[in-house]
Design a protein around this motif. Structure first.
Motif, mmCIF file in Angstrom:
data_model
loop_
_atom_site.group_PDB
_atom_site.id
_atom_site.type_symbol
_atom_site.label_atom_id
_atom_site.label_comp_id
_atom_site.label_asym_id
_atom_site.label_seq_id
_atom_site.Cartn_x
_atom_site.Cartn_y
_atom_site.Cartn_z
ATOM 1 N N ASP A 90 -23.513 1.189 0.919
ATOM 2 C CA ASP A 90 -24.307 0.196 1.650
ATOM 3 C C ASP A 90 -24.144 -1.219 1.101
ATOM 4 N N THR A 91 -23.654 -1.321 -0.131
ATOM 5 C CA THR A 91 -23.469 -2.656 -0.716
ATOM 6 C C THR A 91 -22.108 -3.240 -0.368
ATOM 7 N N LEU A 92 -21.216 -2.412 0.216
ATOM 8 C CA LEU A 92 -19.871 -2.876 0.556
ATOM 9 C C LEU A 92 -19.843 -3.421 1.979
ATOM 10 N N SER A 93 -18.956 -4.340 2.202
ATOM 11 C CA SER A 93 -18.750 -4.812 3.571
ATOM 12 C C SER A 93 -18.088 -3.702 4.379
ATOM 13 N N GLU A 94 -18.147 -3.845 5.686
ATOM 14 C CA GLU A 94 -17.554 -2.836 6.563
ATOM 15 C C GLU A 94 -16.064 -2.672 6.291
ATOM 16 N N ILE A 95 -15.358 -3.789 6.094
ATOM 17 C CA ILE A 95 -13.920 -3.743 5.824
ATOM 18 C C ILE A 95 -13.659 -3.046 4.492
ATOM 19 N N ASP A 96 -14.405 -3.426 3.466
ATOM 20 C CA ASP A 96 -14.198 -2.822 2.144
ATOM 21 C C ASP A 96 -14.489 -1.327 2.176
ATOM 22 N N ARG A 97 -15.554 -0.943 2.885
ATOM 23 C CA ARG A 97 -15.869 0.482 3.006
ATOM 24 C C ARG A 97 -14.716 1.240 3.639
ATOM 25 N N GLU A 98 -14.177 0.695 4.710
ATOM 26 C CA GLU A 98 -13.088 1.348 5.435
ATOM 27 C C GLU A 98 -11.884 1.569 4.522
ATOM 28 N N LEU A 99 -11.514 0.534 3.795
ATOM 29 C CA LEU A 99 -10.331 0.637 2.942
ATOM 30 C C LEU A 99 -10.569 1.545 1.742
ATOM 31 N N VAL A 100 -11.749 1.473 1.150
ATOM 32 C CA VAL A 100 -12.064 2.330 0.006
ATOM 33 C C VAL A 100 -12.061 3.798 0.427
ATOM 34 N N LEU A 101 -12.658 4.119 1.556
ATOM 35 C CA LEU A 101 -12.684 5.503 2.032
ATOM 36 C C LEU A 101 -11.282 6.013 2.337
ATOM 37 N N SER A 102 -10.486 5.205 2.998
ATOM 38 C CA SER A 102 -9.119 5.640 3.320
ATOM 39 C C SER A 102 -8.290 5.815 2.056
ATOM 40 N N ASP A 103 -8.428 4.906 1.112
ATOM 41 C CA ASP A 103 -7.663 5.008 -0.136
ATOM 42 C C ASP A 103 -8.105 6.224 -0.938
ATOM 43 N N ALA A 104 -9.408 6.473 -0.982
ATOM 44 C CA ALA A 104 -9.914 7.662 -1.679
ATOM 45 C C ALA A 104 -9.364 8.926 -1.040
ATOM 46 N N PHE A 105 -9.368 8.974 0.287
ATOM 47 C CA PHE A 105 -8.838 10.136 1.006
ATOM 48 C C PHE A 105 -7.360 10.354 0.683
ATOM 49 N N LEU A 106 -6.564 9.295 0.727
ATOM 50 C CA LEU A 106 -5.125 9.424 0.484
ATOM 51 C C LEU A 106 -4.838 9.922 -0.934
ATOM 52 N N THR A 107 -5.520 9.369 -1.922
ATOM 53 C CA THR A 107 -5.288 9.797 -3.298
ATOM 54 C C THR A 107 -5.730 11.238 -3.495
ATOM 55 N N LEU A 108 -6.868 11.605 -2.921
ATOM 56 C CA LEU A 108 -7.356 12.977 -3.035
ATOM 57 C C LEU A 108 -6.371 13.957 -2.401
ATOM 58 N N VAL A 109 -5.889 13.644 -1.223
ATOM 59 C CA VAL A 109 -4.922 14.525 -0.554
ATOM 60 C C VAL A 109 -3.656 14.667 -1.390
ATOM 61 N N SER A 110 -3.173 13.567 -1.934
ATOM 62 C CA SER A 110 -1.976 13.610 -2.771
ATOM 63 C C SER A 110 -2.174 14.550 -3.956
ATOM 64 N N HIS A 111 -3.328 14.490 -4.599
ATOM 65 C CA HIS A 111 -3.602 15.332 -5.760
ATOM 66 C C HIS A 111 -3.788 16.792 -5.374
ATOM 67 N N LEU A 112 -4.441 17.051 -4.248
ATOM 68 C CA LEU A 112 -4.608 18.435 -3.809
ATOM 69 C C LEU A 112 -3.282 19.042 -3.368
ATOM 70 N N LYS A 113 -2.412 18.245 -2.807
ATOM 71 C CA LYS A 113 -1.111 18.742 -2.341
ATOM 72 C C LYS A 113 -0.174 19.080 -3.489
ATOM 73 N N LYS A 131 6.851 18.965 -5.206
ATOM 74 C CA LYS A 131 6.268 19.169 -3.885
ATOM 75 C C LYS A 131 6.106 17.825 -3.179
ATOM 76 N N ALA A 132 6.086 17.887 -1.864
ATOM 77 C CA ALA A 132 5.845 16.677 -1.078
ATOM 78 C C ALA A 132 4.456 16.145 -1.402
ATOM 79 N N ARG A 133 4.401 14.873 -1.765
ATOM 80 C CA ARG A 133 3.148 14.281 -2.207
ATOM 81 C C ARG A 133 2.581 13.295 -1.181
ATOM 82 N N ASP A 134 3.412 12.831 -0.244
ATOM 83 C CA ASP A 134 3.000 11.797 0.702
ATOM 84 C C ASP A 134 1.787 12.263 1.510
ATOM 85 N N PRO A 135 0.650 11.557 1.416
ATOM 86 C CA PRO A 135 -0.553 11.979 2.143
ATOM 87 C C PRO A 135 -0.662 11.386 3.543
#
Length: 513
Positions: A90-113, A131-135
């Motif tokens: 709630d303290t982040l701007s809408e743009i910052d939230r969007e980018l932080v969530l997407s970046d978190a998702f990509l890194t998490l997927v890369s690590h799980l893969k 293994k293929a790491r590209d998320p």
């Protein structure tokens, strides 16, 4: 202009202004996947993925935050996925939230893969196909499915053993606050009915580890406690005799915190592995000292093995068994010849003759009489001989070797030193894997060919060396597991004989930020 359209335009401006070569940060945290994010949002016309039309985090965003909050259940660190920022959405701007969530998702997927760490950078003895790491494909899949749980389930290891290990980690973490004082390692408790002041503490631990029913209440070593100890010994690769000696007590002294660390690194090893093992394959667990043949997810054969010593480690890699050699000769590798055989030859003039070795000088194909060589003048530096051991009962490879030519010159083979299979910890070889039941393994691998067990035995009874190619190559996977779920879904633990766990655990605990 509607807020969402304005936000889309602002997102475009921010991403297009971001420098390819410069770091991009939100708060005090780097956005790791800025190039992937730029491509993704360009392709999606800068539409938001994680927000409602009203500019609030949507259900997937909140689900991702919850997933990251509990990702330590899989041995990963929540803060590697912007958890600090995600707790303050709630303290982040809408743009910052969007980018932080997407970046978190990509890194998490890369690590799980493919794992947080790189297997070959951690230990050179672990050779695996990266293994293929590209998320990126998962981000696109998320747009189309709108199901975070499905996307993450698709990238996690599908093997049921991964889920068992994850649950074991959750359970053991609950025990980390329990006092776990060291038990004294003597005297031995071995007789049913014996009394010992340690009995109550031993029983308490076995209850916590689900080896002993919680209602057990006694002060002597009774039959029920004896059976629980045997089960504990089996799960820890110890001699299953019910005797509480030094090794069993040492295993009982291993704390839940140490077990959590073992599970953390072995879950990471699972993420490293290529899941395409084959319909039929041979699996060797170095730390577990066993070989299994699996076909269509069914255990067909299991046997004890002997693996490399700590200073001559058996490497981790995958290959394909292509042929067998019956009554093999043994061409001694140069390293073993100069480090092991040369001292033995100097100590015993009859060593070569007694063990059936021929000596060839340089590249000569004509054997040299070993008595014509002044072995006392031969050193590691000037050693210029090939030692070849004849087939026979004293041959170091036994009666059969199973070949999958590889850069390590490691293979499976029989052994004349069969007494070593009686040991619980079997790291005695120079890197190759000695199998306890070579005839059974040969029969299994040659099933469906003219090489039935009677023909194999007939060939072995002769002195003739014979190469037999498999009708179809069989994958072999040589792995290293110090914590694993067995074929029945029961958790097992083994000693870290090559001292690899601590190095990997330290790498796992290194924060990305």
């Amino acid at each position: 202009m509607p807020k969402s359209a304005f936000a889309d335009e602002k997102l475009r401006q921010i991403l297009e202004r971001s420098d390819e070569n410069a770091s991009f940060t939100i708060g005090d945290q780097a956005i790791f996947n800025i190039s992937l994010l730029r491509s993704f949002y360009q392709d999606s016309q800068f539409r938001f993925l994680w927000h409602t039309k009203q500019g609030r985090p949507n259900a997937m965003a909140l689900e991702l935050v919850d997933t990251i909050a509990s990702i330590d259940d899989e041995g990963l660190l929540p803060n590697d996925y912007h958890y600090k920022l995600l707790q303050e959405l709630d303290t982040l701007s809408e743009i910052d939230r969007e980018l932080v969530l997407s970046d978190a998702f990509l890194t998490l997927v890369s690590h799980l893969k493919a794992g947080k760490t790189d297997a070959q950078q951690i230990k050179s003895e672990w050779k695996s196909i990266p293994k293929a790491r590209d998320p990126s494909p998962q981000l696109i899949q998320l747009v189309s499915t709108q199901s975070l749980s499905k996307v993450l389930a698709d990238v996690r290891p599908a093997d049921a053993r991964y889920a068992v290990m994850k649950q074991a980690l959750i359970s053991l973490r609950k025990l980390t606050e329990v006092e776990w004082l060291p038990l004294t390692l003597s005297p031995v408790i071995k007789t049913i009915g014996a009394s010992d002041p340690r009995i109550v503490d031993i029983a308490t631990r076995l209850k916590l580890l689900n080896e002993l029913p919680p209602e057990w209440n006694n002060t002597v070593y009774d039959e029920e406690l004896f059976a629980a100890v045997k089960q504990f010994q089996q799960r820890h690769g110890l001699k299953e005799d019910g005797v509480l000696g030094k090794e069993s007590l040492k295993a009982l002294n291993i704390t839940p915190t140490d077990r959590v660390r073992a599970l953390t690194v072995n879950l990471e090893r699972f993420r490293w592995l290529d899941e395409k093992l084959g319909n039929k394959y041979v699996l060797v667990n170095i730390a577990g000292f066993y070989l299994r043949v699996i076909e269509n997810n069914e255990l067909m054969l299991e046997m004890p093995v002997i693996v490399g010593r700590e200073f001559r480690k058996t490497p981790v890699f995958s290959d394909k068994i292509r042929y067998l050699v019956m009554n093999p000769q043994w061409v001694v590798p140069t390293t073993l010849a100069v480090e092991d055989k040369l001292p033995a030859i100097k100590a015993d003039p009859n060593y070569l003759k007694h063990f059936g070795f021929s000596v060839y000088e340089g590249s000569s194909r004509t054997a040299t009489d070993p008595n014509d060589i002044d072995w006392n003048r031969v050193t590691k530096r000037n050693f210029n001989f090939r030692l070849v051991q004849d087939a026979g009962p004293l041959n170091a490879l036994g009666q059969i070797k199973f070949m999958f030519p590889n850069e390590f010159d490691v293979y499976l083979h029989d052994t004349p030193a069969r007494e070593l299979f009686a040991q619980a910890q079997r790291d005695f070889s120079s890197g190759c894997i000695r199998v306890s039941a070579p005839l059974l393994l040969a029969e299994n691998l040659l099933a469906g060919t003219e090489w039935n067990v009677d023909r194999i035995k007939l060939q072995l009874s002769s002195s003739e060396t014979k190469t037999v190619h498999l009708k179809q190559v069989v994958p072999v996977h040589i792995e290293y597991w110090t914590a694993f779920a067995d074929i029945n879904g029961v958790m097992n633990f083994r000693a870290d004989i090559y001292k690899r766990d601590a190095v990997l655990y330290a790498a796992m605990q290194q924060p990305l930020f």
